[in-house]
Design a protein around this motif. Structure first.
Motif, PDB file in Angstrom:
ATOM      1  N   UNK A 131       0.839  -1.190   0.000  1.00  0.00           N
ATOM      2  CA  UNK A 131       0.000   0.000   0.000  1.00  0.00           C
ATOM      3  C   UNK A 131       0.880   1.248   0.000  1.00  0.00           C
ATOM      4  N   UNK A 132       0.472   2.263  -0.757  1.00  0.00           N
ATOM      5  CA  UNK A 132       1.163   3.556  -0.739  1.00  0.00           C
ATOM      6  C   UNK A 132       0.347   4.517   0.119  1.00  0.00           C
ATOM      7  N   UNK A 133       0.945   4.997   1.194  1.00  0.00           N
ATOM      8  CA  UNK A 133       0.297   5.921   2.112  1.00  0.00           C
ATOM      9  C   UNK A 133       0.704   7.346   1.748  1.00  0.00           C
ATOM     10  N   UNK A 134      -0.282   8.200   1.516  1.00  0.00           N
ATOM     11  CA  UNK A 134      -0.040   9.596   1.155  1.00  0.00           C
ATOM     12  C   UNK A 134      -0.432  10.482   2.332  1.00  0.00           C
ATOM     13  N   UNK A 135       0.432  11.443   2.658  1.00  0.00           N
ATOM     14  CA  UNK A 135       0.225  12.313   3.809  1.00  0.00           C
ATOM     15  C   UNK A 135       0.201  13.777   3.384  1.00  0.00           C
ATOM     16  N   UNK A 136      -0.664  14.553   4.000  1.00  0.00           N
ATOM     17  CA  UNK A 136      -0.628  16.013   3.886  1.00  0.00           C
ATOM     18  C   UNK A 136      -0.092  16.548   5.211  1.00  0.00           C
ATOM     19  N   UNK A 137       0.986  17.338   5.142  1.00  0.00           N
ATOM     20  CA  UNK A 137       1.719  17.728   6.351  1.00  0.00           C
ATOM     21  C   UNK A 137       1.803  19.241   6.470  1.00  0.00           C
ATOM     22  N   UNK A 138       1.623  19.741   7.687  1.00  0.00           N
ATOM     23  CA  UNK A 138       1.881  21.140   8.008  1.00  0.00           C
ATOM     24  C   UNK A 138       3.034  21.203   8.996  1.00  0.00           C
ATOM     25  N   UNK A 140      13.348  13.559   9.067  1.00  0.00           N
ATOM     26  CA  UNK A 140      13.845  12.759  10.193  1.00  0.00           C
ATOM     27  C   UNK A 140      12.736  12.502  11.209  1.00  0.00           C
ATOM     28  N   UNK A 141      12.056  13.572  11.627  1.00  0.00           N
ATOM     29  CA  UNK A 141      11.039  13.460  12.669  1.00  0.00           C
ATOM     30  C   UNK A 141       9.831  12.663  12.195  1.00  0.00           C
ATOM     31  N   UNK A 142       9.475  12.821  10.922  1.00  0.00           N
ATOM     32  CA  UNK A 142       8.344  12.081  10.381  1.00  0.00           C
ATOM     33  C   UNK A 142       8.652  10.588  10.295  1.00  0.00           C
ATOM     34  N   UNK A 143       9.836  10.247   9.807  1.00  0.00           N
ATOM     35  CA  UNK A 143      10.216   8.833   9.703  1.00  0.00           C
ATOM     36  C   UNK A 143      10.361   8.198  11.083  1.00  0.00           C
ATOM     37  N   UNK A 144      10.859   8.974  12.058  1.00  0.00           N
ATOM     38  CA  UNK A 144      10.957   8.467  13.430  1.00  0.00           C
ATOM     39  C   UNK A 144       9.573   8.168  14.002  1.00  0.00           C
ATOM     40  N   UNK A 145       8.613   9.058  13.738  1.00  0.00           N
ATOM     41  CA  UNK A 145       7.252   8.877  14.245  1.00  0.00           C
ATOM     42  C   UNK A 145       6.598   7.639  13.639  1.00  0.00           C
ATOM     43  N   UNK A 146       6.788   7.432  12.336  1.00  0.00           N
ATOM     44  CA  UNK A 146       6.206   6.271  11.668  1.00  0.00           C
ATOM     45  C   UNK A 146       6.847   4.982  12.186  1.00  0.00           C
ATOM     46  N   UNK A 147       8.164   5.018  12.413  1.00  0.00           N
ATOM     47  CA  UNK A 147       8.859   3.848  12.939  1.00  0.00           C
ATOM     48  C   UNK A 147       8.345   3.478  14.334  1.00  0.00           C
ATOM     49  N   UNK A 191      11.441   0.605   9.890  1.00  0.00           N
ATOM     50  CA  UNK A 191      12.048   1.792   9.304  1.00  0.00           C
ATOM     51  C   UNK A 191      11.560   1.950   7.868  1.00  0.00           C
ATOM     52  N   UNK A 192      11.117   3.149   7.530  1.00  0.00           N
ATOM     53  CA  UNK A 192      10.639   3.424   6.175  1.00  0.00           C
ATOM     54  C   UNK A 192      11.287   4.700   5.648  1.00  0.00           C
ATOM     55  N   UNK A 193      11.141   4.922   4.330  1.00  0.00           N
ATOM     56  CA  UNK A 193      11.650   6.138   3.691  1.00  0.00           C
ATOM     57  C   UNK A 193      10.479   6.926   3.143  1.00  0.00           C
ATOM     58  N   UNK A 194      10.389   8.204   3.526  1.00  0.00           N
ATOM     59  CA  UNK A 194       9.301   9.067   3.084  1.00  0.00           C
ATOM     60  C   UNK A 194       9.791   9.978   1.967  1.00  0.00           C
ATOM     61  N   UNK A 203       4.783  10.605   0.637  1.00  0.00           N
ATOM     62  CA  UNK A 203       4.249   9.239   0.630  1.00  0.00           C
ATOM     63  C   UNK A 203       5.307   8.240   1.061  1.00  0.00           C
ATOM     64  N   UNK A 204       4.838   7.050   1.476  1.00  0.00           N
ATOM     65  CA  UNK A 204       5.715   5.925   1.766  1.00  0.00           C
ATOM     66  C   UNK A 204       4.941   4.641   1.490  1.00  0.00           C
ATOM     67  N   UNK A 205       5.668   3.546   1.303  1.00  0.00           N
ATOM     68  CA  UNK A 205       5.066   2.250   0.998  1.00  0.00           C
ATOM     69  C   UNK A 205       5.182   1.309   2.188  1.00  0.00           C
ATOM     70  N   UNK A 206       4.151   0.498   2.388  1.00  0.00           N
ATOM     71  CA  UNK A 206       4.146  -0.425   3.523  1.00  0.00           C
ATOM     72  C   UNK A 206       3.192  -1.582   3.273  1.00  0.00           C
TER      73      UNK A 206
END
Length: 273
Positions: free
Chosen positions: A2-9, A29-36, A42-45, A63-66
C-alpha cells in the motif's frame, strides 16, 4: 503493498529543512521516526517539494510504501501522536500499488505545480510578535513596480541566474504560471505558482523584486537578469516568511480537497492593526 499519502503542516523555525541529515533535526527525520515508533519498521518518506531551513508548510505532500494494514484514521492519529507539536499530519490517503510503475501516484513526480507564498512585513521597525513567521524590510516598497517586474518571470524560462550555486537540479528550465503581489496595510503577500522550483529560486525572486520595489532596480532589470544581459547582485532573502501552501495534482488521483485557509494571514492582519 500500500502507498500511504500524507498532507503535512509544519513550522520550519526549529528544523533544518525537509531532507534528513546526520543531526536528525529535519522534518523528514522526525516524520520517519514517528512512523517507525508506530509500526516498528524503518521506512523512507518521499516529499513533493523540499523546503529549506526556516521555511514553513501549510500543505506538504509525502508518501511511503508499507504492507502494514491500518485505517486512514489510525494512520492519522497514530503518526501525529509521535510527532513534535510543530509538525502535524492533516489527512491520510491510501493507494494500492499497481504493477505498472507509471500508474502509481508519486508525491513528487505526479505533482502538476507547487504554490509558495511569501509574507513580508514592510515597516520601519520589526515586530517581535511576527519574528520567525514573516520576512521584514524597512524600506518602503512600490507594489506596482514589483508587479511590473514580476511579469518578466512569467512563463517558461531558464532560471539559472536565480538559483543557488549549490543547486543540483538537472535542468534550470522552469515554468512560472503566475506571480501575484498584493498589500494589506504593512503586510505584502507574494504568491508564486510554478511547475517546480530550483534551490533558493523563490527566495532569490523575492530578493530581486524587493530591490525593484525599493527603487534599486527597474522592472526591466528583471528581464536583463533573467536573460543574463548584465551582471547584478541578487540577494537570497530570509526564509522565515516563506510558506509552501499548495501542491496541485490531477483530479484522477481523487486526493482529499481541503480549502487552503490563510489563517496565518488573518492573525498577521490582527497584529498590524
Amino acid at each position: 503493498m500500500i502507498r500511504i499519502v500524507l498532507s503535512i503542516q509544519y513550522d520550519g523555525n526549529l528544523w533544518h529543512g525537509w531532507q534528513k541529515q546526520k543531526h536528525k533535526l529535519t522534518i523528514q527525520d522526525k516524520l520517519e521516526e514517528a512512523i517507525k515508533k508506530l509500526i516498528l519498521i524503518k521506512i523512507n518518506v518521499i516529499c513533493s517539494s523540499r523546503t529549506d531551513t526556516g521555511v514553513h508548510a501549510l500543505e506538504q505532500i509525502a508518501h511511503f510504501d508499507t504492507n502494514i494494514k491500518k485505517s486512514k484514521i489510525l494512520w492519522l492519529y497514530g503518526i501525529n501522536h509521535f510527532l513534535p507539536p510543530t509538525i502535524v499530519i492533516n489527512w491520510v490517503h491510501k493507494f494500492k500499488i499497481n504493477n505498472i510503475k507509471e500508474k502509481n501516484f508519486h508525491s513528487r513526480f505526479s505533482a502538476i505545480s507547487r504554490i509558495y507564498q511569501y509574507i513580508l512585513y514592510n515597516n520601519i521597525l520589526k515586530s517581535p510578535f511576527l519574528y520567525g513567521k514573516v520576512g521584514w524590510t524597512h524600506k518602503k516598497l512600490n507594489i506596482n513596480l514589483m508587479n511590473n517586474g514580476a511579469k518578466y518571470l512569467i512563463g517558461l524560462h531558464d532560471f539559472s541566474n536565480l538559483k543557488s550555486s549549490k543547486c543540483q537540479s538537472k535542468t534550470s528550465i522552469k515554468n512560472i504560471k503566475y506571480i501575484k503581489i498584493y498589500k494589506y496595510k504593512k503586510i505584502i503577500i507574494f504568491i508564486i505558482n510554478a511547475n517546480s522550483f530550483l534551490y533558493h529560486m523563490v527566495r532569490n525572486i523575492i530578493g530581486l523584486l524587493i530591490n525593484v520595489g525599493n527603487g534599486l532596480y527597474k522592472p526591466i532589470d528583471v528581464y536583463k537578469i533573467l536573460k543574463k544581459k548584465k551582471k547584478y547582485n541578487i540577494f537570497t532573502f530570509m526564509p522565515y516568511g516563506l510558506y509552501l501552501t499548495k501542491i496541485n495534482y490531477s483530479n484522477i488521483w481523487n486526493l482529499p480537497k481541503k480549502k487552503n485557509i490563510n489563517f496565518f494571514l488573518n492573525i498577521y492582519k490582527f497584529l498590524v492593526q
